[in-house]
Motif scaffolding. Structure first.
Motif, short mmCIF file in Angstrom:
data_model
loop_
_atom_site.label_atom_id
_atom_site.label_comp_id
_atom_site.label_asym_id
_atom_site.label_seq_id
_atom_site.Cartn_x
_atom_site.Cartn_y
_atom_site.Cartn_z
N ALA A 42 40.58 11.69 20.07
CA ALA A 42 39.28 10.75 20.71
C ALA A 42 39.64 10.46 22.31
N GLU A 43 38.46 10.84 22.88
CA GLU A 43 38.51 10.50 24.51
C GLU A 43 37.88 9.29 24.89
N PRO A 44 38.58 8.33 25.37
CA PRO A 44 37.82 6.92 25.40
C PRO A 44 36.77 7.14 26.89
N ASP A 45 36.08 6.35 26.80
CA ASP A 45 35.02 6.27 28.04
C ASP A 45 35.91 5.67 29.15
N ARG A 46 35.49 6.53 30.36
CA ARG A 46 36.12 6.62 31.56
C ARG A 46 36.48 5.20 32.01
N ALA A 47 35.74 4.19 31.69
CA ALA A 47 36.28 2.76 32.36
C ALA A 47 37.30 2.29 31.53
N VAL A 48 37.59 2.63 30.17
CA VAL A 48 38.56 2.48 29.59
C VAL A 48 39.97 2.95 30.06
N VAL A 49 39.71 4.26 30.35
CA VAL A 49 40.97 5.04 30.93
C VAL A 49 41.04 4.24 32.32
N ALA A 50 40.26 3.66 33.40
CA ALA A 50 40.37 3.43 34.61
C ALA A 50 41.16 2.19 34.23
N ALA A 51 40.91 1.23 33.44
CA ALA A 51 41.33 -0.10 33.18
C ALA A 51 42.98 0.15 32.54
N ARG A 52 43.29 1.25 32.25
CA ARG A 52 44.53 1.53 31.44
C ARG A 52 44.70 0.93 30.11
N LEU A 53 43.44 1.11 29.36
CA LEU A 53 43.36 0.48 27.89
C LEU A 53 43.20 1.47 26.66
N THR A 54 43.74 2.66 27.14
CA THR A 54 44.05 3.59 26.15
C THR A 54 44.71 3.28 24.77
N GLY A 55 45.57 2.21 24.96
CA GLY A 55 46.17 1.41 23.83
C GLY A 55 45.22 0.78 22.89
N ALA A 56 44.21 0.13 23.47
CA ALA A 56 43.14 -0.25 22.57
C ALA A 56 42.71 0.47 21.61
N LEU A 57 42.03 1.95 22.04
CA LEU A 57 41.47 2.87 21.48
C LEU A 57 42.69 2.92 20.25
N ALA A 58 43.79 3.36 20.82
CA ALA A 58 44.75 3.80 19.92
C ALA A 58 45.12 2.83 18.66
N ALA A 59 45.10 1.61 19.05
CA ALA A 59 45.16 0.61 17.79
C ALA A 59 44.16 0.34 17.22
N THR A 60 42.83 0.42 17.67
CA THR A 60 41.42 0.39 17.00
C THR A 60 41.50 1.66 15.85
N VAL A 61 41.89 2.79 16.28
CA VAL A 61 41.82 4.16 15.38
C VAL A 61 43.18 4.33 14.42
N ASP A 62 44.16 3.26 14.52
CA ASP A 62 45.39 3.75 14.01
C ASP A 62 46.03 5.12 14.36
N GLY A 63 45.94 5.17 15.82
CA GLY A 63 46.41 6.42 16.32
C GLY A 63 47.43 6.37 17.32
N ALA A 64 47.63 7.24 18.42
CA ALA A 64 48.65 7.06 19.37
C ALA A 64 48.21 8.11 20.38
N GLU A 65 48.50 7.56 21.65
CA GLU A 65 48.16 8.19 22.88
C GLU A 65 49.06 9.62 22.81
N LEU A 66 48.54 10.58 23.29
CA LEU A 66 49.17 11.98 23.36
C LEU A 66 50.48 11.92 24.18
N ASP A 67 50.39 11.14 25.28
CA ASP A 67 51.51 11.06 25.96
C ASP A 67 51.09 9.83 26.94
#
Length: 314
Positions: free
Chosen positions: A195-220
């Motif tokens: 999953a690639e989050p929207d760029r605003a999510v990346v800019a806000a450093r909220l990739t963890g919100a995506l990982a929590a929503t999809v029961d996943g983990a950020e690659l690094d």
């Protein structure tokens, strides 16, 4: 209400349209003349030729800042002057913006979409705003203008081609998760989907919100890609099926592509210091045959290439 750095007066028009009495300032005489023309139909608004940094509003005032982020002087072929990217180059200064905003009853500031998360003042609401994948700005809110403190991403999606003409943009707010799932610790645990989050999510450093929503983990840490076991339809994320995970070296990637008769690639890069153009040249592709999407990034601490295929999500 003060509009400090009003430009052509478009924000002042919106403020006046909301029923506020607005005093708009700009230091450029030509811009002030244009703003006065634009605001001529709004009797509750006035435009003043003055430096926004010279004004100190009263504590019960509302303030809207739009600091100048372009340098005067030589413009490019499109008539645009150089965009300032550092906080130290803002006019009025970043220090003045903070001082006035803390003093005012309510304040907002429009900043570059590249505004660093590390510079968000304490007790402030910070929103990174995007529309259809393009990050437009970062808005900071103080005092009575702040809905809640902390970071958020505000993602706008326009109606599809088949939508009715009166369909409005839909807005989605992404906030930090209650518990960040963290990052992948073993490259062998990469799931079947990316999953690639929207760029605003990346800019806000909220990739963890995506990982929590999809029961996943950020690659690094900080790469902005999330691995997951299944696809979760979200308006603020794109999905890919992971075909393979390869070392970030041209030779094994070239062999993998040739084994599949791939002649073209789309390269996506984040989190690694690789020149995509040079890497593409090293692959020595024919330009004919199927196209493959390659994600150049880090996986569990190591540089890697993920061969992926876009997944259509309704």
């Amino acid at each position: 209400m003060w509009d400090l750095g009003c430009g052509l007066g478009l924000d002042a028009i919106a403020l006046a349209g909301a029923g506020l009495e607005v005093t708009a300032l700009d230091r450029d005489p030509a811009v002030v003349a244009a703003a006065r023309a634009n605001l001529s139909g709004h009797p509750r608004a006035r435009v003043v030729l003055a430096d926004a940094g010279s004004v100190t509003p009263e504590p019960d005032d509302g303030v809207w800042f739009d600091p100048a982020r372009r340098s005067p002087g030589l413009a490019d072929v499109h008539g645009r002057t150089r965009r300032r990217s550092r906080l130290a180059e803002l006019s009025p200064s970043w220090e003045h913006v903070q001082l006035v905003s803390r003093r005012a009853a309510a304040a907002g500031t429009k900043l570059s979409p590249g505004f660093p998360v590390s510079e968000v003042p304490d007790g402030v609401e910070a929103e990174w705003v995007s529309l259809d994948g393009d990050v437009l700005e970062c808005a900071l809110w103080w005092g009575g203008a702040a809905g809640t403190t902390g970071r958020s991403a505000v993602v706008g999606t326009s109606p599809g081609a088949g939508s009715s003409g009166d369909a409005a943009v839909r807005w989605h707010v992404v906030r930090p998760p209650e518990q960040d799932p963290g990052v992948l610790v073993d490259a062998r645990s990469v799931g079947p989907f990316l999953a690639e989050p929207d760029r605003a999510v990346v800019a806000a450093r909220l990739t963890g919100a995506l990982a929590a929503t999809v029961d996943g983990a950020e690659l690094d840490t900080g790469v902005g890609y999330v691995t997951a076991g299944r696809v979760h339809p979200l308006p603020w994320a794109r999905w890919y099926a992971v075909q393979d995970v390869l070392p970030l070296r041209a030779r094994p990637v070239r062999a993998w592509l040739r084994a599949r008769d791939a002649g073209r690639v789309t390269l996506k890069k984040r989190g690694v210091g690789v020149d995509p153009g040079a890497f593409r040249t090293e692959l020595r592709l024919s330009g004919e045959g199927p196209e493959v999407v390659l994600v150049l990034t880090r996986v569990a601490g190591r540089p890697a290439v993920l061969a992926v295929e876009p997944v259509p999500v309704p």
